[in-house]
Write a protein that holds these residues in place. Structure first.
Motif, short mmCIF file in Angstrom:
data_model
loop_
_atom_site.label_atom_id
_atom_site.label_comp_id
_atom_site.label_asym_id
_atom_site.label_seq_id
_atom_site.Cartn_x
_atom_site.Cartn_y
_atom_site.Cartn_z
N SER A 36 -7.90 -9.05 -14.10
CA SER A 36 -7.82 -8.63 -15.41
C SER A 36 -6.25 -8.54 -15.98
O SER A 36 -5.40 -8.58 -14.93
N ARG A 37 -6.20 -8.15 -17.00
CA ARG A 37 -4.63 -8.28 -17.58
C ARG A 37 -4.13 -6.87 -17.00
O ARG A 37 -2.94 -6.90 -16.45
N GLY A 38 -4.82 -5.83 -16.91
CA GLY A 38 -4.29 -4.54 -16.00
C GLY A 38 -3.81 -4.78 -14.59
O GLY A 38 -3.06 -4.31 -14.44
N MET A 39 -4.68 -5.81 -14.15
CA MET A 39 -4.18 -5.81 -12.54
C MET A 39 -2.85 -6.64 -12.63
O MET A 39 -2.06 -6.30 -11.77
N LEU A 40 -2.76 -7.59 -13.48
CA LEU A 40 -1.35 -8.40 -13.44
C LEU A 40 -0.21 -7.45 -13.88
O LEU A 40 0.85 -7.58 -13.25
N ILE A 41 -0.43 -6.49 -14.89
CA ILE A 41 0.42 -5.48 -14.93
C ILE A 41 0.99 -4.58 -13.88
O ILE A 41 1.90 -4.46 -13.64
N GLN A 42 -0.30 -4.01 -12.88
CA GLN A 42 0.23 -3.44 -12.04
C GLN A 42 0.82 -4.18 -10.90
O GLN A 42 1.74 -3.61 -10.34
N ILE A 43 0.55 -5.42 -10.67
CA ILE A 43 1.20 -6.43 -9.85
C ILE A 43 2.64 -6.54 -10.31
O ILE A 43 3.75 -6.44 -9.44
N GLU A 44 2.80 -6.84 -11.56
CA GLU A 44 4.22 -6.88 -12.03
C GLU A 44 5.09 -5.72 -11.82
O GLU A 44 6.36 -5.75 -11.81
N GLN A 45 4.61 -4.56 -11.83
CA GLN A 45 5.24 -3.38 -11.78
C GLN A 45 5.31 -2.82 -10.24
O GLN A 45 5.76 -1.79 -10.22
N ALA A 46 4.63 -3.60 -9.32
CA ALA A 46 4.77 -3.37 -7.85
C ALA A 46 3.98 -1.88 -7.90
O ALA A 46 4.33 -1.20 -6.77
N ARG A 47 2.87 -1.60 -8.59
CA ARG A 47 2.07 -0.43 -8.39
C ARG A 47 0.80 -0.38 -7.68
O ARG A 47 0.11 0.55 -7.59
N THR A 48 0.56 -1.84 -7.04
CA THR A 48 -0.59 -2.07 -6.40
C THR A 48 -0.35 -3.25 -5.30
O THR A 48 0.54 -3.82 -5.31
N ASN A 49 -1.34 -2.99 -4.07
CA ASN A 49 -1.12 -3.98 -3.28
C ASN A 49 -2.53 -4.84 -3.42
O ASN A 49 -3.63 -4.59 -2.95
N PRO A 50 -2.43 -5.99 -4.22
CA PRO A 50 -3.99 -6.77 -4.67
C PRO A 50 -4.43 -7.60 -3.41
O PRO A 50 -3.73 -7.61 -2.36
N SER A 51 -5.71 -7.64 -3.50
CA SER A 51 -6.11 -8.46 -2.20
C SER A 51 -5.94 -9.73 -2.17
O SER A 51 -5.32 -10.54 -3.23
N LEU A 52 -5.92 -10.49 -1.00
CA LEU A 52 -5.53 -11.91 -0.86
C LEU A 52 -6.33 -12.63 -1.88
O LEU A 52 -5.54 -13.55 -2.28
N GLY A 53 -7.48 -12.48 -2.23
CA GLY A 53 -8.21 -13.21 -3.19
C GLY A 53 -7.56 -13.26 -4.61
O GLY A 53 -7.34 -14.12 -5.26
N THR A 54 -7.33 -11.93 -4.98
CA THR A 54 -6.34 -11.94 -6.23
C THR A 54 -5.21 -12.59 -6.39
O THR A 54 -4.72 -13.26 -7.35
N VAL A 55 -4.42 -12.58 -5.24
CA VAL A 55 -2.83 -13.30 -5.01
C VAL A 55 -3.18 -14.77 -5.26
O VAL A 55 -2.43 -15.80 -5.80
#
Length: 194
Positions: A36-55
């Motif tokens: 999701s676009r929202g997940m990318l925004i959270q990753i770019e803002q260092a507000r989440t620790n995404p799953s290995l699958g997402t990375v």
């Protein structure tokens, strides 16, 4: 700052830089990665620790290795990766784990991993981009390698190579740990159309 915080900051910085260098908008990269676009925004803002699958999906969509996406520093001509800088990206309470040992961009992402699978455990992977190749070498135990729904037994001392653009996974049906080394070669991603 903890190791996880440093990893999140590196991921945020590198994702934004690589996305911009390749000319992807957030929407275009989200569609390409299946994230999701929202997940990318959270990753770019260092507000989440995404799953290995997402990375992995994001790295594949950008055409870079996980090390290229997670690197703390820009790569020198020779990159030495000490044991304390290797990233454990998957683990279970029983002791199974995978460690990203090293990676390079030549001409597409190239990764070297060590894996340990405890008895009765396994790990499944979604298909990677077309042209992705994986090599595994088993140093202990008997690996059950599943590629596109077909199981292959890989005993100690044996190796296997396969195109990993189909569902695949690694499993230990035996009574002792499986130890293996894996190399993953991903073709470079095409640049975004202008």
């Amino acid at each position: 700052m903890t190791d996880l915080d440093q990893l999140s900051q590196s991921l945020a910085r590198n994702l934004k830089r690589l996305r911009t260098e390749r000319g992807f908008t957030l929407d275009a990269l989200a569609a390409r990665a299946g994230v999701s676009r929202g997940m990318l925004i959270q990753i770019e803002q260092a507000r989440t620790n995404p799953s290995l699958g997402t990375v992995v999906k994001v790295a594949d969509a950008l055409g870079v290795s996980l090390t290229g996406l997670l690197d703390f520093d820009r790569e020198p001509a020779v990159k030495l990766v000490t044991a304390d800088r290797m990233a454990r990206l998957w683990s279970t309470a029983a002791g199974s784990h995978s460690i990203l040992v090293a990676g390079a961009e030549a001409p597409g992402p190239l990764e070297l991993w060590t894996w340990r699978l405890m008895p009765g455990e396994g790990s499944a992977s979604d298909p990677h981009p077309a042209g992705t190749t994986e090599l595994v070498h088993v140093t202990a135990g008997v690996l059950i390698l599943t590629v596109d729904g077909v199981d292959h037994e890989v005993p100690t001392g044996a190796s296997a190579a396969f195109e990993s653009n189909v569902p695949h996974g690694y499993r230990n049906d035996g009574g002792e740990p499986v130890e293996m080394t894996m190399a993953v070669s991903v073709p470079p991603a095409p640049r975004a159309p202008r």
